[in-house]
Enzyme design. Structure first.
Site, PDB file in Angstrom:
ATOM      1  N   ARG A  57      -3.592 -10.312  -2.071  1.00  0.00           N
ATOM      2  CA  ARG A  57      -3.945 -11.046  -0.857  1.00  0.00           C
ATOM      3  C   ARG A  57      -5.276 -10.601  -0.247  1.00  0.00           C
ATOM      4  O   ARG A  57      -6.114 -11.430   0.101  1.00  0.00           O
ATOM      5  CB  ARG A  57      -2.856 -10.868   0.211  1.00  0.00           C
ATOM      6  N   THR A  58      -5.434  -9.299  -0.094  1.00  0.00           N
ATOM      7  CA  THR A  58      -6.603  -8.844   0.662  1.00  0.00           C
ATOM      8  C   THR A  58      -7.889  -9.234  -0.052  1.00  0.00           C
ATOM      9  O   THR A  58      -8.803  -9.810   0.537  1.00  0.00           O
ATOM     10  CB  THR A  58      -6.533  -7.316   0.879  1.00  0.00           C
ATOM     11  N   LYS A  87     -17.259   8.178 -14.397  1.00  0.00           N
ATOM     12  CA  LYS A  87     -18.214   9.184 -14.895  1.00  0.00           C
ATOM     13  C   LYS A  87     -18.396  10.315 -13.896  1.00  0.00           C
ATOM     14  O   LYS A  87     -19.286  11.140 -14.038  1.00  0.00           O
ATOM     15  CB  LYS A  87     -19.584   8.529 -15.145  1.00  0.00           C
ATOM     16  N   ARG A 114     -11.728  -1.167  -0.770  1.00  0.00           N
ATOM     17  CA  ARG A 114     -10.365  -0.606  -0.820  1.00  0.00           C
ATOM     18  C   ARG A 114     -10.411   0.628  -1.697  1.00  0.00           C
ATOM     19  O   ARG A 114     -10.941   0.590  -2.813  1.00  0.00           O
ATOM     20  CB  ARG A 114      -9.362  -1.618  -1.372  1.00  0.00           C
ATOM     21  N   HIS A 142      -5.385   0.025   7.458  1.00  0.00           N
ATOM     22  CA  HIS A 142      -5.693  -1.286   6.882  1.00  0.00           C
ATOM     23  C   HIS A 142      -5.978  -2.220   8.072  1.00  0.00           C
ATOM     24  O   HIS A 142      -5.183  -3.091   8.408  1.00  0.00           O
ATOM     25  CB  HIS A 142      -4.483  -1.755   6.068  1.00  0.00           C
TER      26      HIS A 142
HETATM   27  C1  NCD Z   1      -0.416  -3.839   1.904  1.00  0.00           C
HETATM   28  C2  NCD Z   1      -1.380  -2.751   1.458  1.00  0.00           C
HETATM   29  O1  NCD Z   1      -2.022  -2.863   0.429  1.00  0.00           O
HETATM   30  O2  NCD Z   1      -1.434  -1.786   2.196  1.00  0.00           O
HETATM   31  N1  NCD Z   1      -0.591  -5.117   1.427  1.00  0.00           N
HETATM   32  C3  NCD Z   1      -1.599  -5.926   1.848  1.00  0.00           C
HETATM   33  O3  NCD Z   1      -2.744  -5.534   1.924  1.00  0.00           O
HETATM   34  N2  NCD Z   1      -1.273  -7.180   2.188  1.00  0.00           N
HETATM   35  C4  NCD Z   1       0.979  -3.401   1.916  1.00  0.00           C
HETATM   36  C5  NCD Z   1       1.593  -2.810   0.690  1.00  0.00           C
HETATM   37  O4  NCD Z   1       0.950  -2.539  -0.316  1.00  0.00           O
HETATM   38  O5  NCD Z   1       2.805  -2.584   0.748  1.00  0.00           O
END
Ligand code: NCD
Length: 325
Positions: A57-58, A87, A114, A142
């Site tokens: 999703r993100t 590396k 991320r 997040h």
């Molecule tokens: C979450 C994350 O990656 O922290 N999901 C997200 O970004 N929608 C929650 C999760 O991984 O459980």
């Protein structure tokens, strides 16, 4: 020059949220109408999505949001393996270099990051001359998930003040929980229930923040008891990949499942949110209940991220600075 990094939810304030959500609602409407001018908002700008951890999703909602606004999208979706990290290059060096490519143009671009380490987004922001948007840093935060979670609460419940909210599941390792708790502390929440096994309680620094902001909260391990009392349940997955030992997962797994029997006992206007992905903590049998808001919540991510990108790229001073603490 001010660089509008988006790293932690403590940086958001109410005027920013109002501005963001007004833009979000406009984005939703303009998309629905097929407004071609939207695609000028990030014309000649680049969105680099640099993902060292898996995401559905993100990453995709950020990339589609950027594409809808006319940005060039550059993706590294397995940066742990396919970037120079393999590396031995530090995150800081990678960010220093990528941000100089982007800042060579006078058009403002963004890096959506991320990473598996808590604090990675802040480290990146400290060396980057391009805005860093934290898309999840290990067990840390997040913040953009929180922006869409809160938008969903506004949209579904008509506001946030006065609500009774339960945060459920893995409060210890769940970064979406940490970011949401930090932001809820800035609202007049009636009552916050923290529902988790003893081993997965909310970290002390987040609890201390709630105390400092006078947020009334209660730790209660019994979801059956809490469910009928709340306006919103924010359910989460156990972050198995972050557990130090597999035995802990076996010990706590399956404790909090929202199924038809549980939802029957909730208020008729209550809402269930979940950042997704889900495992077994929400039974599919409740998906069609109007109280199940998690797929609408996921779609809101697209609109909120379009609004956020628009603000970062076009009116950067509207992004509140990082707190000094
Ligand atoms: C979450 C994350 O990656 O922290 N999901 C997200 O970004 N929608 C929650 C999760 O991984 O459980």
């Amino acid at each position: 020059m001010y660089i509008p990094h988006v790293v932690m939810s403590q940086q958001f304030d109410r005027p920013f949220l109002e501005r963001l959500y007004q833009t979000t609602t406009e984005m939703k409407e303009r998309l629905r109408q097929g407004d071609l001018h939207l695609a000028c908002k990030m014309k000649y700008k680049t969105l680099v999505s640099l993902f060292y951890e898996p995401s559905t999703r993100t990453r995709l909602s950020f990339e589609i949001a950027g594409a809808n606004l006319g940005a060039h999208i550059i993706t590294t979706d397995n940066a742990n393996v396919f970037s120079s990290a393999i590396k031995g290059e530090s995150l800081e060096d990678s960010i220093r270099v990528i941000s100089t490519y982007l800042s060579a143009s006078s058009y403002r671009s963004v890096i959506v990051l991320r990473h598996n380490d808590k604090g990675a987004a802040l480290r990146a922001a400290e060396v980057s001359c391009t805005p860093i948007i934290n898309a999840g840093d290990g067990t840390g935060q997040h913040p953009t998930q929180t922006l869409l979670d809160l938008y969903t609460i506004y949209d579904e419940c008509g506001g946030v003040d006065g609500l009774t909210i339960a945060l459920v599941g893995d409060l210890r390792y769940g970064r979406t929980i940490h970011s949401l708790a930090y932001l809820l502390a800035k609202f007049a929440i009636k009552q916050l229930y923290l529902v988790s096994p003893e081993e997965l309680k909310l970290p002390r620094d987040v609890r201390d923040y709630l105390i400092r902001h006078n947020t009334p909260f209660e730790e209660n391990a019994n979801l059956d008891e809490v469910a009928p009392l709340v306006d919103v349940i924010y359910q989460t997955r156990l972050q198995k990949e972050r557990f130090p030992k597999e035995e802990l997962f076996d010990h706590v797994s399956g404790r909090y499942i929202i199924d038809r029997a549980l939802i029957e006992r909730m208020k008729t206007q209550a809402r269930i949110l979940h950042p997704l992905p889900r495992n077994n903590e929400i039974a599919q049998e409740i998906d069609n209940d109007p109280r199940a808001a998690y797929f609408r919540q996921a779609q809101n991510g697209l609109f909120v991220r379009m609004a956020l990108l628009d603000i970062v790229c076009n009116t950067p001073c509207d992004i509140p600075p990082l707190p000094k603490e």
